[in-house]
Write an enzyme that holds these catalytic residues in place. Structure first.
Site, PDB file in Angstrom:
ATOM      1  N   SER A 179       0.833  -1.205   0.000  1.00 28.45           N
ATOM      2  CA  SER A 179       0.000   0.000   0.000  1.00 28.45           C
ATOM      3  C   SER A 179       0.865   1.252   0.000  1.00 28.45           C
ATOM      4  O   SER A 179       1.628   1.485  -0.921  1.00 28.45           O
ATOM      5  CB  SER A 179      -0.966  -0.027   1.189  1.00 28.45           C
ATOM      6  OG  SER A 179      -1.872   1.032   1.152  1.00 28.45           O
TER       7      SER A 179
ATOM      8  N   ASP B 293      -2.856   5.871  -3.427  1.00 30.60           N
ATOM      9  CA  ASP B 293      -1.698   5.220  -2.832  1.00 30.60           C
ATOM     10  C   ASP B 293      -1.176   4.156  -3.801  1.00 30.60           C
ATOM     11  O   ASP B 293      -1.647   4.051  -4.933  1.00 30.60           O
ATOM     12  CB  ASP B 293      -2.063   4.610  -1.474  1.00 30.60           C
ATOM     13  CG  ASP B 293      -3.135   3.530  -1.598  1.00 30.60           C
ATOM     14  OD1 ASP B 293      -3.837   3.493  -2.626  1.00 30.60           O
ATOM     15  OD2 ASP B 293      -3.275   2.719  -0.666  1.00 30.60           O
TER      16      ASP B 293
ATOM     17  N   ASP C  54      -6.272   1.891  -3.678  1.00 34.22           N
ATOM     18  CA  ASP C  54      -7.532   1.752  -2.945  1.00 34.22           C
ATOM     19  C   ASP C  54      -7.802   2.930  -2.009  1.00 34.22           C
ATOM     20  O   ASP C  54      -8.830   2.958  -1.337  1.00 34.22           O
ATOM     21  CB  ASP C  54      -7.584   0.425  -2.173  1.00 34.22           C
ATOM     22  CG  ASP C  54      -6.583   0.330  -1.034  1.00 34.22           C
ATOM     23  OD1 ASP C  54      -5.713   1.220  -0.911  1.00 34.22           O
ATOM     24  OD2 ASP C  54      -6.669  -0.643  -0.258  1.00 34.22           O
TER      25      ASP C  54
ATOM     26  N   ASP D 265      -1.433   0.890  -4.195  1.00 34.75           N
ATOM     27  CA  ASP D 265      -2.263  -0.159  -4.782  1.00 34.75           C
ATOM     28  C   ASP D 265      -3.642   0.331  -5.209  1.00 34.75           C
ATOM     29  O   ASP D 265      -4.510  -0.464  -5.557  1.00 34.75           O
ATOM     30  CB  ASP D 265      -2.389  -1.352  -3.833  1.00 34.75           C
ATOM     31  CG  ASP D 265      -3.182  -1.042  -2.571  1.00 34.75           C
ATOM     32  OD1 ASP D 265      -2.979   0.052  -2.002  1.00 34.75           O
ATOM     33  OD2 ASP D 265      -3.985  -1.885  -2.129  1.00 34.75           O
TER      34      ASP D 265
END
Length: 474
Positions: A99, A240, A244, A242
């Site tokens: 993340s 961010d 999400d 990834d």
């Protein structure tokens, strides 16, 4: 390695090879034992752009293939895109990502065929991994062939997001996309352009850059301000690593709070019940015609809250975290189309809802944000703060009211406190300070609310300073 607020996390070096294969094996066995899947079923694997992610993904693929699963490689895709594709195919998923944390760390997010794993699943996976480790059993993670499903995975997510708004919803808007190293960088450009925006791609990097949308760094804000001015932008969006957690900055380059993005999305959806952690702004309860349920920090707790609401007969149930990641537990009718539930963090819907509101009102994003009149909130973290020190601090503060009062004496007098997740103290003058160790990394976080920006930043600085002084005195 341990499970935090969202998935398994650890140092990249510690995850490569047998350790990641060990947890993938434990996950596969848990799915089989709980009868969530059958031998031979499909498992999807996605990853972010960290240098360590391809190797960890290959380790996991090999381990799961050795259990008889068929592996589909979804490549570098946003986590919500992978989760949506998993729901569509009724397949379990693994997303290899750390993340927003630095590149020397990484992690794995696990999904059952029906969605994100919960705390009971985490405990079962941890137990099975420990049993395998204790037995000395060989874990097979030899390379395995995997079909490339990156294109259909991306296409399904594009189709979902390209029908949320009317055609040409962003015509006349000039929107920057801070691409850095997020796996959502190309999809953001494609979707914004689909709605008629003039898109300016910014800051693309082949080196991983950790962008924390909940505590945006001064360096990132400086970049956003410079780009907004140089290009005459109406907004800048990003995510961010990834994809999400959303980041939306106004026409001056100032990021909007994630919980404000979630609130705007709740009104956009016409939500009946909103589930959000205790760290989200205290003004949310009065900011819409919905009921609000507060939880601990982390998507598993928000999902559990949403599931309880649905079980109680509630409809139009959604949730969001303070970082702006949006989750839906029921389907919603949007723009004449039913959008299926996606009970994992998504950055695209809150981003699009916020930009759409500015377009409809024909006002700058800064004016949209100001119109909500929420208490001013700010948050930051102390990085590389040992987990043992944060645990000792929280134990000291919880030990007695006298300890807590002494710690806060330079800041203010305690009015009330909540211990749902960390310590959230409302001072007698109405200001709020919330102290909480990160669930994902060696960091100590501080969240504050006050009547204006200056007061909030002063309180935030005072809180972080007090934490540092206490740690130095130990």
């Amino acid at each position: 390695m341990k499970f935090g607020t969202s998935g398994l996390r650890g140092l990249s070096a510690d995850l490569k090879g047998r350790p990641s294969a060990l947890y993938a094996t434990a996950f596969g066995r848990h799915l089989l034992q709980s009868k969530k899947v059958d031998a031979g079923d499909v498992v999807l694997i996605g990853r972010d752009y960290r240098d360590s992610s391809p190797e960890i993904a290959a380790n996991c693929a090999g381990a799961l293939a050795s259990l008889g699963f068929k592996i589909l490689d979804c490549g570098t895709v946003p986590t919500p895109a992978l989760a949506l594709y998993g729901l569509e195919r009724k397949a379990a998923c693994l997303m290899i990502t750390g993340s927003h944390i630095p590149a020397d760390r990484n992690g794995i997010k696990f999904y059952r065929p029906d969605g994100e794993i919960d705390k009971a699943d985490e405990a079962a996976i941890t137990r099975l991994a420990a049993e395998i480790e204790a037995s000395g059993e060989t874990v097979n993670y030899a390379p395995t062939a995997a079909e490339d499903h990156s294109a259909p995975c991306r296409q399904l997510f594009f189709e979902r997001n390209s029908t949320l708004l009317p055609e040409a919803a962003f015509a006349g808007m000039k929107i920057g996309v801070y691409q850095h190293s997020t796996v959502a960088r190309d999809l953001m450009v494609d979707i914004l352009a689909h709605y008629g925006a003039e898109v300016v791609a910014l800051g693309r990097s082949e080196t991983f850059i950790p962008v924390d949308t909940e505590a945006v760094s001064e360096e990132t804000i400086a970049l956003l301000k410079s780009w907004a001015s140089t290009h005459g932008l109406d907004a800048i969006v990003s995510t961010d690593g990834d994809g999400d957690r959303p980041l939306v900055a106004d026409e001056t380059g100032i990021p909007l709070r994630g919980d404000l993005l979630g609130l705007i999305a709740a009104n956009f959806l016409g939500a009946g019940t909103v589930v959000t952690p205790v760290t989200s702004n205290s003004g949310i309860e009065a900011a819409g015609p919905f009921s609000v349920i507060r939880t601990r920090v982390g998507s598993p707790f928000v999902i559990a809250g949403m599931e309880e609401a649905v079980a109680a007969g509630k409809d139009l149930v959604m949730g969001f975290e303070a970082n702006g990641g949006l989750l839906t537990a029921t389907s919603f009718d949007i723009n004449g189309r039913s959008i299926r539930a996606l009970p994992t963090r998504d950055c695209f819907l809150p981003m699009l809802a916020t930009l759409s509101l500015a377009a409809i009102r024909k006002t700058p994003l800064s004016a949209v944000a100001a119109s909500y009149k929420l208490p001013f909130a700010a948050a930051d973290r102390i990085e590389n703060f040992p987990v043992e020190t944060s645990a000792a601090l929280m134990a000291y503060l919880r030990a007695s009211d006298a300890n807590l009062a002494e710690f806060l004496q330079p800041i203010g007098t305690i009015g009330s406190k909540s211990d749902i997740d960390g310590l959230r103290i409302t001072l007698r003058d109405g200001r709020i300070i919330h102290l909480r160790p990160s669930g994902n990394a060696p960091e100590m976080r501080c969240y504050v609310e006050a009547e204006n920006e200056a007061a909030a930043l002063q309180l935030l600085n005072a809180g972080l300073t007090r934490i540092k002084h206490w740690a130095e005195a130990q």
